[in-house]
Scaffold this motif. Sequence first.
Motif, PDB file in Angstrom:
ATOM      1  N   HIS A 127      -2.799  -8.381  -8.292  1.00  0.00           N
ATOM      2  CA  HIS A 127      -3.160  -9.314  -7.226  1.00  0.00           C
ATOM      3  C   HIS A 127      -4.215 -10.311  -7.743  1.00  0.00           C
ATOM      4  N   PRO A 128      -4.090 -11.591  -7.391  1.00  0.00           N
ATOM      5  CA  PRO A 128      -5.059 -12.592  -7.866  1.00  0.00           C
ATOM      6  C   PRO A 128      -6.503 -12.268  -7.492  1.00  0.00           C
ATOM      7  N   TYR A 129      -6.730 -11.656  -6.328  1.00  0.00           N
ATOM      8  CA  TYR A 129      -8.101 -11.308  -5.941  1.00  0.00           C
ATOM      9  C   TYR A 129      -8.651 -10.210  -6.850  1.00  0.00           C
ATOM     10  N   THR A 130      -7.831  -9.214  -7.161  1.00  0.00           N
ATOM     11  CA  THR A 130      -8.253  -8.153  -8.077  1.00  0.00           C
ATOM     12  C   THR A 130      -8.572  -8.740  -9.445  1.00  0.00           C
ATOM     13  N   GLN A 131      -7.733  -9.646  -9.913  1.00  0.00           N
ATOM     14  CA  GLN A 131      -7.971 -10.301 -11.209  1.00  0.00           C
ATOM     15  C   GLN A 131      -9.304 -11.045 -11.213  1.00  0.00           C
ATOM     16  N   SER A 132      -9.620 -11.753 -10.116  1.00  0.00           N
ATOM     17  CA  SER A 132     -10.875 -12.506 -10.076  1.00  0.00           C
ATOM     18  C   SER A 132     -12.080 -11.571 -10.026  1.00  0.00           C
ATOM     19  N   LEU A 133     -11.953 -10.430  -9.348  1.00  0.00           N
ATOM     20  CA  LEU A 133     -13.051  -9.461  -9.329  1.00  0.00           C
ATOM     21  C   LEU A 133     -13.328  -8.920 -10.735  1.00  0.00           C
ATOM     22  N   ILE A 134     -12.275  -8.594 -11.445  1.00  0.00           N
ATOM     23  CA  ILE A 134     -12.440  -8.054 -12.799  1.00  0.00           C
ATOM     24  C   ILE A 134     -13.008  -9.118 -13.738  1.00  0.00           C
ATOM     25  N   GLU A 135     -12.574 -10.369 -13.586  1.00  0.00           N
ATOM     26  CA  GLU A 135     -13.115 -11.456 -14.411  1.00  0.00           C
ATOM     27  C   GLU A 135     -14.594 -11.708 -14.129  1.00  0.00           C
ATOM     28  N   ALA A 136     -15.058 -11.352 -12.936  1.00  0.00           N
ATOM     29  CA  ALA A 136     -16.452 -11.586 -12.556  1.00  0.00           C
ATOM     30  C   ALA A 136     -17.409 -10.513 -13.060  1.00  0.00           C
ATOM     31  N   ILE A 137     -16.895  -9.471 -13.705  1.00  0.00           N
ATOM     32  CA  ILE A 137     -17.763  -8.414 -14.240  1.00  0.00           C
ATOM     33  C   ILE A 137     -18.647  -9.024 -15.315  1.00  0.00           C
ATOM     34  N   PRO A 138     -19.969  -8.859 -15.213  1.00  0.00           N
ATOM     35  CA  PRO A 138     -20.865  -9.445 -16.208  1.00  0.00           C
ATOM     36  C   PRO A 138     -20.587  -8.923 -17.616  1.00  0.00           C
ATOM     37  N   VAL A 139     -20.713  -9.814 -18.584  1.00  0.00           N
ATOM     38  CA  VAL A 139     -20.515  -9.464 -19.989  1.00  0.00           C
ATOM     39  C   VAL A 139     -21.908  -9.327 -20.616  1.00  0.00           C
ATOM     40  N   PRO A 140     -22.235  -8.170 -21.229  1.00  0.00           N
ATOM     41  CA  PRO A 140     -23.583  -7.973 -21.755  1.00  0.00           C
ATOM     42  C   PRO A 140     -23.923  -8.841 -22.967  1.00  0.00           C
ATOM     43  N   ASP A 141     -22.949  -9.378 -23.662  1.00  0.00           N
ATOM     44  CA  ASP A 141     -23.190 -10.207 -24.841  1.00  0.00           C
ATOM     45  C   ASP A 141     -23.121 -11.681 -24.439  1.00  0.00           C
ATOM     46  N   PRO A 142     -24.239 -12.412 -24.481  1.00  0.00           N
ATOM     47  CA  PRO A 142     -24.234 -13.824 -24.062  1.00  0.00           C
ATOM     48  C   PRO A 142     -23.241 -14.679 -24.848  1.00  0.00           C
ATOM     49  N   ARG A 143     -22.995 -14.357 -26.117  1.00  0.00           N
ATOM     50  CA  ARG A 143     -22.038 -15.140 -26.909  1.00  0.00           C
ATOM     51  C   ARG A 143     -20.624 -14.935 -26.389  1.00  0.00           C
ATOM     52  N   ALA A 144     -20.300 -13.722 -25.969  1.00  0.00           N
ATOM     53  CA  ALA A 144     -18.967 -13.438 -25.436  1.00  0.00           C
ATOM     54  C   ALA A 144     -18.798 -14.066 -24.055  1.00  0.00           C
ATOM     55  N   ALA A 145     -19.893 -14.208 -23.324  1.00  0.00           N
ATOM     56  CA  ALA A 145     -19.823 -14.776 -21.972  1.00  0.00           C
ATOM     57  C   ALA A 145     -19.362 -16.223 -21.996  1.00  0.00           C
ATOM     58  N   LYS A 146     -19.587 -16.939 -23.091  1.00  0.00           N
ATOM     59  CA  LYS A 146     -19.158 -18.329 -23.183  1.00  0.00           C
ATOM     60  C   LYS A 146     -17.646 -18.450 -23.096  1.00  0.00           C
ATOM     61  N   ASN A 147     -16.935 -17.447 -23.568  1.00  0.00           N
ATOM     62  CA  ASN A 147     -15.476 -17.471 -23.567  1.00  0.00           C
ATOM     63  C   ASN A 147     -14.879 -16.782 -22.342  1.00  0.00           C
ATOM     64  N   HIS A 148     -15.733 -16.303 -21.463  1.00  0.00           N
ATOM     65  CA  HIS A 148     -15.286 -15.557 -20.288  1.00  0.00           C
ATOM     66  C   HIS A 148     -14.937 -16.525 -19.172  1.00  0.00           C
ATOM     67  N   SER A 149     -13.732 -16.407 -18.625  1.00  0.00           N
ATOM     68  CA  SER A 149     -13.274 -17.299 -17.559  1.00  0.00           C
ATOM     69  C   SER A 149     -13.823 -16.859 -16.210  1.00  0.00           C
ATOM     70  N   HIS A 150     -14.357 -17.793 -15.464  1.00  0.00           N
ATOM     71  CA  HIS A 150     -14.830 -17.520 -14.104  1.00  0.00           C
ATOM     72  C   HIS A 150     -14.137 -18.466 -13.140  1.00  0.00           C
ATOM     73  N   ALA A 151     -12.823 -18.519 -13.219  1.00  0.00           N
ATOM     74  CA  ALA A 151     -12.063 -19.444 -12.386  1.00  0.00           C
ATOM     75  C   ALA A 151     -12.207 -19.118 -10.909  1.00  0.00           C
ATOM     76  N   GLY A 152     -12.357 -17.834 -10.575  1.00  0.00           N
ATOM     77  CA  GLY A 152     -12.497 -17.442  -9.178  1.00  0.00           C
ATOM     78  C   GLY A 152     -11.157 -17.362  -8.482  1.00  0.00           C
ATOM     79  N   TYR A 153     -11.151 -16.676  -7.363  1.00  0.00           N
ATOM     80  CA  TYR A 153      -9.911 -16.484  -6.593  1.00  0.00           C
ATOM     81  C   TYR A 153      -9.761 -17.596  -5.580  1.00  0.00           C
ATOM     82  N   GLN A 154      -8.615 -18.197  -5.563  1.00  0.00           N
ATOM     83  CA  GLN A 154      -8.287 -19.182  -4.545  1.00  0.00           C
ATOM     84  C   GLN A 154      -7.089 -18.650  -3.783  1.00  0.00           C
ATOM     85  N   ALA A 155      -7.258 -18.508  -2.488  1.00  0.00           N
ATOM     86  CA  ALA A 155      -6.160 -17.986  -1.665  1.00  0.00           C
ATOM     87  C   ALA A 155      -4.968 -18.918  -1.746  1.00  0.00           C
TER      88      ALA A 155
END
Length: 82
Positions: A32-60
């Motif tokens: 489900h797109p909402y589940t995907q957005s929740l998992i993408e929002a999990i903080p990444v402990p490595d700041p360098r890895a966070a740059k490549n982390h997508s935070h597109a968010g869920y759009q209904a």
Amino acid sequence: MVRYISDRIGVMHCGRLVELAPGKELFSHPVHPYTQSLIEAIPVPDPRAAKNHSHAGYQAQRCGGQPVWHEVSPGHFVFAAE
């Protein structure tokens, strides 16, 4: 934390259960797109890895058809339009 202590996880959105699956299955194959957005929002402990982390968010998305439960794999259910 939920990943490590839960055997089965239900994801709710707007008061409705939208996905239900074993914990490992849900985190490795969210459907489900909402589940995907929740998992993408999990903080990444490595700041360098966070740059490549997508935070597109869920759009209904407004989909035609009445939502129903679909079993995408054994024990993994998602509530979505047909």
